[in-house]
Design a protein around this motif. Structure first.
Motif, mmCIF file in Angstrom:
data_model
loop_
_atom_site.group_PDB
_atom_site.id
_atom_site.type_symbol
_atom_site.label_atom_id
_atom_site.label_comp_id
_atom_site.label_asym_id
_atom_site.label_seq_id
_atom_site.Cartn_x
_atom_site.Cartn_y
_atom_site.Cartn_z
ATOM 1 N N PHE A 148 0.837 -1.196 0.000
ATOM 2 C CA PHE A 148 0.000 0.000 0.000
ATOM 3 C C PHE A 148 0.875 1.250 0.000
ATOM 4 N N VAL A 149 0.449 2.269 -0.752
ATOM 5 C CA VAL A 149 1.086 3.581 -0.718
ATOM 6 C C VAL A 149 -0.016 4.618 -0.529
ATOM 7 N N LEU A 150 0.057 5.356 0.569
ATOM 8 C CA LEU A 150 -0.928 6.395 0.878
ATOM 9 C C LEU A 150 -0.349 7.751 0.510
ATOM 10 N N GLU A 151 -1.052 8.479 -0.356
ATOM 11 C CA GLU A 151 -0.602 9.797 -0.800
ATOM 12 C C GLU A 151 -1.438 10.887 -0.120
ATOM 13 N N ILE A 152 -0.776 11.730 0.674
ATOM 14 C CA ILE A 152 -1.431 12.839 1.367
ATOM 15 C C ILE A 152 -1.045 14.134 0.645
ATOM 16 N N PRO A 153 -2.012 14.855 0.067
ATOM 17 C CA PRO A 153 -1.692 16.030 -0.753
ATOM 18 C C PRO A 153 -1.345 17.252 0.091
ATOM 19 N N PRO A 154 -0.791 18.291 -0.508
ATOM 20 C CA PRO A 154 -0.532 19.544 0.216
ATOM 21 C C PRO A 154 -1.833 20.165 0.713
ATOM 22 N N LYS A 155 -1.741 20.871 1.840
ATOM 23 C CA LYS A 155 -2.878 21.576 2.450
ATOM 24 C C LYS A 155 -4.025 20.630 2.797
ATOM 25 N N PHE A 156 -3.697 19.386 3.086
ATOM 26 C CA PHE A 156 -4.744 18.420 3.428
ATOM 27 C C PHE A 156 -5.457 18.817 4.715
ATOM 28 N N PRO A 205 -11.097 17.168 1.305
ATOM 29 C CA PRO A 205 -9.912 16.904 0.491
ATOM 30 C C PRO A 205 -9.803 15.418 0.137
ATOM 31 N N SER A 206 -9.033 15.137 -0.904
ATOM 32 C CA SER A 206 -8.889 13.758 -1.383
ATOM 33 C C SER A 206 -7.541 13.176 -0.969
ATOM 34 N N LEU A 207 -7.576 11.908 -0.600
ATOM 35 C CA LEU A 207 -6.372 11.105 -0.380
ATOM 36 C C LEU A 207 -6.354 10.012 -1.448
ATOM 37 N N GLN A 208 -5.173 9.564 -1.823
ATOM 38 C CA GLN A 208 -5.081 8.461 -2.775
ATOM 39 C C GLN A 208 -4.358 7.297 -2.134
ATOM 40 N N LEU A 209 -4.930 6.113 -2.307
ATOM 41 C CA LEU A 209 -4.331 4.885 -1.794
ATOM 42 C C LEU A 209 -4.019 3.977 -2.972
ATOM 43 N N ASP A 210 -2.740 3.733 -3.218
ATOM 44 C CA ASP A 210 -2.305 2.821 -4.275
ATOM 45 C C ASP A 210 -2.117 1.429 -3.680
ATOM 46 N N ILE A 211 -2.632 0.418 -4.373
ATOM 47 C CA ILE A 211 -2.603 -0.949 -3.855
ATOM 48 C C ILE A 211 -1.928 -1.871 -4.864
ATOM 49 N N GLY A 214 -7.700 -6.474 -0.767
ATOM 50 C CA GLY A 214 -9.067 -6.071 -0.470
ATOM 51 C C GLY A 214 -9.281 -5.736 0.987
ATOM 52 N N ASN A 215 -8.867 -6.637 1.879
ATOM 53 C CA ASN A 215 -9.060 -6.400 3.310
ATOM 54 C C ASN A 215 -8.243 -5.216 3.803
ATOM 55 N N GLY A 216 -7.003 -5.099 3.310
ATOM 56 C CA GLY A 216 -6.150 -3.999 3.750
ATOM 57 C C GLY A 216 -6.697 -2.648 3.361
ATOM 58 N N PRO A 272 -16.001 13.165 5.687
ATOM 59 C CA PRO A 272 -15.156 14.362 5.791
ATOM 60 C C PRO A 272 -14.083 14.455 4.718
ATOM 61 N N ILE A 273 -13.688 13.317 4.113
ATOM 62 C CA ILE A 273 -12.653 13.332 3.070
ATOM 63 C C ILE A 273 -13.042 12.365 1.963
ATOM 64 N N HIS A 274 -12.354 12.470 0.827
ATOM 65 C CA HIS A 274 -12.508 11.511 -0.257
ATOM 66 C C HIS A 274 -11.260 10.633 -0.283
ATOM 67 N N LEU A 275 -11.458 9.313 -0.232
ATOM 68 C CA LEU A 275 -10.340 8.384 -0.353
ATOM 69 C C LEU A 275 -10.422 7.726 -1.723
ATOM 70 N N ILE A 276 -9.479 8.051 -2.573
ATOM 71 C CA ILE A 276 -9.456 7.504 -3.933
ATOM 72 C C ILE A 276 -8.516 6.297 -3.944
ATOM 73 N N ILE A 277 -9.039 5.136 -4.320
ATOM 74 C CA ILE A 277 -8.257 3.894 -4.317
ATOM 75 C C ILE A 277 -7.831 3.562 -5.738
ATOM 76 N N SER A 278 -6.532 3.403 -5.931
ATOM 77 C CA SER A 278 -5.976 3.028 -7.233
ATOM 78 C C SER A 278 -5.310 1.662 -7.098
ATOM 79 N N THR A 279 -5.877 0.668 -7.758
ATOM 80 C CA THR A 279 -5.383 -0.703 -7.655
ATOM 81 C C THR A 279 -4.507 -1.024 -8.849
ATOM 82 N N ARG A 280 -3.279 -1.434 -8.575
ATOM 83 C CA ARG A 280 -2.329 -1.718 -9.645
ATOM 84 C C ARG A 280 -2.154 -3.214 -9.862
#
Length: 373
Positions: free
Chosen positions: A98-106, A116-122, A131-133, A157-165
């Motif tokens: 997993f890689v969690l990306e926290i943007p500026p001014k979050f 604000p949006s966060l991105q989670l790369d899997i 899936g469980n993680g 309160p936030i948007h979590l965008i999941i990107s599965t590789r």
């Protein structure tokens, strides 16, 4: 009647003496019901445990630090801070699940209620954790944001965008099909080569070979290349026709590189098969010895559950298994499109392990030849 029971009892005692005189079978029984049970039970886990996580923190705020600190054992390893430009290389090399990306001014945007949006790369090659993680991390992030900003809690309160590789739809077929081919390579390589040697001994044809101008090393190599050629050809056929065509599973990397690594793997596991055969007195005994070894090699190689979920001592112990290195490089090549510069270390490990198994098997085979003469 009592006489029959007495004879049955004495025959049973004779079998017990025979078992006591067979150290290979005694070790097999002890191993099967102790080490095999314990290692598979503690190592083959389907739940999320010790998953590797990286965090790209471009905010550097108290809230982003709180999110990092919330990813704690036993579910996750301590998060590693990386830069945004390191994500692709790190995931292609399989360093993180997993890689969690926290943007500026979050934090600023979260306090202002801008969602604000966060991105989670899997990395979806770790199917049992992906899936469980993702669900765990999503729950952790929403909970931590709600606790940190209680006055600003909205429905979300936030948007979590999941990107599965590497398996974007989390289809189990993508994972299972390739891993099944790899597991079958392991199983057939050991069984075919070992059975070929035992068959020579049981049919008495080993004596015919001994009167020919052949060395034990030449006999071993003939069995390794012949059986290895059949298995590699069958594996390539399965990948191209069954996996890629029939199941529509994309093969990302070089098939030629995979074949080269598969040949190295064949050398190591076929040598292991001959080594097991030299320690077996019959085909039945060979089957009993190879079965628990193959179960452990397949279940704890990373093809069923990720290596990260295993205890640390077991991860080190499994480095002596060629299946562990072959699964790692196969996943890198076939799923992530890795080149030789990524998998060369695993390929070198296969060659070294194969050489070690071959030398030990050759020593034992020579002693078998000397006994036969």
């Amino acid at each position: 009647m009592w006489g029959k029971l007495g004879r049955i009892f004495r025959l049973g005692v004779k079998e017990l003496y025979s078992l006591r005189a067979d150290p290979v079978m005694l070790i097999l029984v002890i191993y099967t019901f102790t080490i095999a049970v314990y290692t598979v039970s503690t190592g083959a886990k389907l739940e999320v445990e010790n998953a590797s996580v990286a965090v790209v923190d471009e905010d550097g705020s108290m809230l982003s630090e709180r999110l990092r600190d919330a990813l704690i054992p036993p579910f996750f390893k301590e998060p590693t801070l990386i830069e945004a430009n390191e994500i692709d290389a790190a995931m292609n090399a399989g360093r993180f699940v997993f890689v969690l990306e926290i943007p500026p001014k979050f934090e600023e945007n979260a306090i202002a209620g801008r969602k604000p949006s966060l991105q989670l790369d899997i990395d979806a090659t770790a199917m049992s954790q992906a899936g469980n993680g993702a669900s765990y991390i999503q729950s952790i992030i929403l909970k931590e944001v709600a606790v940190a900003l209680p006055s600003n809690v909205t429905a979300q309160p936030i948007h979590l965008i999941i990107s599965t590789r590497f398996n974007p739809n989390l289809q189990s077929t993508w994972f299972t099909a390739v891993m099944q081919v790899i597991n079958n390579i392991t199983m057939l390589s050991v069984i075919l080569t070992g059975a070929a040697l035992i068959r020579e001994r049981e049919h008495g044809t080993i004596e015919h070979l001994l009167v020919m101008p052949l060395t034990p090393a030449e006999i071993m190599m003939s069995k390794i290349w012949a059986n290895g050629l059949v298995i590699v050809a069958a594996a390539v056929f399965s990948l191209v026709i069954v996996v890629e065509r029939l199941l529509s599973v994309p093969i990302a990397g070089s098939l030629g590189l995979f074949i080269f690594c598969a040949v190295l793997y064949q050398f190591s596991v076929t040598s292991l098969g001959i080594l097991i055969a030299t320690a077996s007195g019959s085909m039945a005994q060979f089957g009993l010895i190879s079965m628990p070894i193959l179960i452990v090699m397949n279940l704890l190689s990373g093809s069923t559950t990720p290596m990260d979920s295993q205890p640390l001592w077991l991860q080190y112990a499994m480095t002596i298994s060629p299946s562990t290195h072959f699964v790692a490089l196969s996943q890198a090549i076939l799923y992530r499109g890795a080149g030789f510069n990524v998998v060369w270390l695993e390929a070198a490990a296969l060659f070294l392990l194969g050489t070690a198994f071959f030398i030990i098997a050759l020593i034992r085979f020579r002693s078998t030849v000397a006994t036969a003469r």
